[in-house]
Motif scaffolding. Structure first.
Motif, PDB file in Angstrom:
ATOM      1  N   HIS A  94      14.205  84.038 175.943  1.00 22.22           N
ATOM      2  CA  HIS A  94      12.779  83.715 175.730  1.00 22.22           C
ATOM      3  C   HIS A  94      12.964  82.648 174.264  1.00 22.22           C
ATOM      4  CE1 HIS A  94      12.405  87.851 177.454  1.00 22.22           C
ATOM      5  NE2 HIS A  94      11.399  87.003 177.955  1.00 22.22           N
ATOM      6  N   MET A  95      11.680  82.092 174.321  1.00 18.42           N
ATOM      7  CA  MET A  95      11.598  80.915 173.336  1.00 18.42           C
ATOM      8  C   MET A  95      11.181  81.915 171.697  1.00 18.42           C
ATOM      9  SD  MET A  95       9.016  77.919 174.172  1.00 18.42           S
ATOM     10  CE  MET A  95       7.843  78.259 172.566  1.00 18.42           C
ATOM     11  N   GLU A  96      11.691  81.304 171.032  1.00  9.06           N
ATOM     12  CA  GLU A  96      11.486  81.923 169.528  1.00  9.06           C
ATOM     13  C   GLU A  96      10.532  81.133 168.798  1.00  9.06           C
ATOM     14  OE1 GLU A  96      15.290  82.393 167.618  1.00  9.06           O
ATOM     15  OE2 GLU A  96      15.952  83.990 168.983  1.00  9.06           O
ATOM     16  N   PRO A  97       9.733  81.491 167.855  1.00  9.44           N
ATOM     17  CA  PRO A  97       8.719  81.009 167.145  1.00  9.44           C
ATOM     18  C   PRO A  97       9.379  79.542 166.876  1.00  9.44           C
ATOM     19  CG  PRO A  97       8.734  83.300 166.442  1.00  9.44           C
ATOM     20  CD  PRO A  97       9.864  83.097 167.297  1.00  9.44           C
ATOM     21  N   ARG A  98       8.257  78.568 166.746  1.00  8.77           N
ATOM     22  CA  ARG A  98       8.715  77.382 166.347  1.00  8.77           C
ATOM     23  C   ARG A  98       9.823  76.531 166.935  1.00  8.77           C
ATOM     24  NH1 ARG A  98       7.187  80.357 162.337  1.00  8.77           N
ATOM     25  NH2 ARG A  98       9.171  80.695 161.784  1.00  8.77           N
ATOM     26  N   GLU A  99      10.247  77.116 168.353  1.00  8.46           N
ATOM     27  CA  GLU A  99      11.375  76.481 169.101  1.00  8.46           C
ATOM     28  C   GLU A  99      10.810  75.780 170.193  1.00  8.46           C
ATOM     29  OE1 GLU A  99      15.573  78.454 169.989  1.00  8.46           O
ATOM     30  OE2 GLU A  99      14.076  79.566 170.912  1.00  8.46           O
ATOM     31  N   SER A 100      11.541  74.696 170.643  1.00  7.44           N
ATOM     32  CA  SER A 100      11.025  74.077 171.850  1.00  7.44           C
ATOM     33  C   SER A 100      11.659  74.628 172.949  1.00  7.44           C
ATOM     34  CB  SER A 100      11.438  72.514 171.789  1.00  7.44           C
ATOM     35  OG  SER A 100      12.684  72.373 172.150  1.00  7.44           O
ATOM     36  N   VAL A 101      10.952  74.450 174.166  1.00 13.44           N
ATOM     37  CA  VAL A 101      11.600  75.052 175.280  1.00 13.44           C
ATOM     38  C   VAL A 101      13.031  74.915 175.471  1.00 13.44           C
ATOM     39  CG1 VAL A 101       9.378  75.669 176.306  1.00 13.44           C
ATOM     40  CG2 VAL A 101      10.541  73.527 177.101  1.00 13.44           C
ATOM     41  N   THR A 102      13.397  73.475 175.387  1.00 17.24           N
ATOM     42  CA  THR A 102      14.837  72.770 175.618  1.00 17.24           C
ATOM     43  C   THR A 102      15.565  73.363 174.581  1.00 17.24           C
ATOM     44  OG1 THR A 102      14.190  70.788 174.449  1.00 17.24           O
ATOM     45  CG2 THR A 102      14.024  70.583 176.701  1.00 17.24           C
ATOM     46  N   ARG A 103      15.269  73.455 173.285  1.00 18.53           N
ATOM     47  CA  ARG A 103      15.820  74.010 172.321  1.00 18.53           C
ATOM     48  C   ARG A 103      16.455  75.533 172.651  1.00 18.53           C
ATOM     49  NH1 ARG A 103      20.139  73.926 170.702  1.00 18.53           N
ATOM     50  NH2 ARG A 103      20.561  75.591 169.225  1.00 18.53           N
ATOM     51  N   ALA A 104      15.397  76.240 172.938  1.00 17.52           N
ATOM     52  CA  ALA A 104      15.561  77.537 173.455  1.00 17.52           C
ATOM     53  C   ALA A 104      16.731  77.805 174.597  1.00 17.52           C
ATOM     54  CB  ALA A 104      14.222  78.429 173.892  1.00 17.52           C
ATOM     55  N   MET A 105      16.468  76.906 175.641  1.00 16.18           N
ATOM     56  CA  MET A 105      17.444  76.927 176.593  1.00 16.18           C
ATOM     57  C   MET A 105      18.807  76.625 176.144  1.00 16.18           C
ATOM     58  SD  MET A 105      17.583  77.678 180.157  1.00 16.18           S
ATOM     59  CE  MET A 105      18.713  78.901 179.241  1.00 16.18           C
ATOM     60  N   ALA A 106      19.124  75.443 175.278  1.00 16.99           N
ATOM     61  CA  ALA A 106      20.248  75.151 174.954  1.00 16.99           C
ATOM     62  C   ALA A 106      21.002  76.328 173.991  1.00 16.99           C
ATOM     63  CB  ALA A 106      20.094  74.056 174.052  1.00 16.99           C
TER      64      ALA A 106
END
Length: 148
Positions: free
Chosen positions: A42-54
């Motif tokens: 899952h995405m964390e607060p203040r994180e972009s979707v691509t950053r979350a996936m990486a």
């Protein structure tokens, strides 16, 4: 005045090699224990979707993916039974990654296995199997109603 729905955003990694997709068998989690699923989080607060996936790729598999190397393949809008907005499930393919795939979370993943795309186990998480089928058909978006 009604408040806009709040959506949980899930990120999913679709790694395919030689017509086989990487799935992990879940364990010790609050969702779908014993079922097969693509690496996800899952995405964390203040994180972009691509950053979350990486981040999830590194945490779960020990591989490094540059955010620019993630291609969005499919989006599932999961409608919830509780009347909320549900979840957006984003499925990404890495155009390139570095490192060797390993199970970095054995407390959450019993094992990793490569499955033929046309012969997924019957115990695959339902919306993941649905999304993989939609990806194979070239469909970028689908809606799954969990209220039924």
């Amino acid at each position: 005045m009604a408040h806009p729905p709040t959506l949980v955003v899930g990120v999913h990694l679709v790694v395919v090699e030689d017509g086989r997709v990487l799935l992990g068998r879940r364990k010790g989690t609050s969702y779908a224990d014993g079922l097969w699923h693509v690496p996800a989080g899952h995405m964390e607060p203040r994180e972009s979707v691509t950053r979350a996936m990486a981040r999830e790729a590194d945490e779960e598999l020990g591989i490094t993916i540059a955010e620019r190397d993630l291609d969005l393949l499919h989006t599932v809008h999961h409608l919830d039974h509780d009347g909320g907005g549900g979840r957006l499930q984003l499925f990404f393919r890495p155009a390139h990654y570095t490192g060797r795939i390993t199970n970095r979370e054995p407390d959450k993943c019993h094992e990793l296995h490569w499955w033929p795309l046309d012969a997924l186990p019957g115990t695959t998480v339902r919306y993941a199997a649905h999304a993989l089928g939609e990806i194979a058909r070239g469909n970028p978006l689908s809606v799954v109603d969990r209220r039924r």
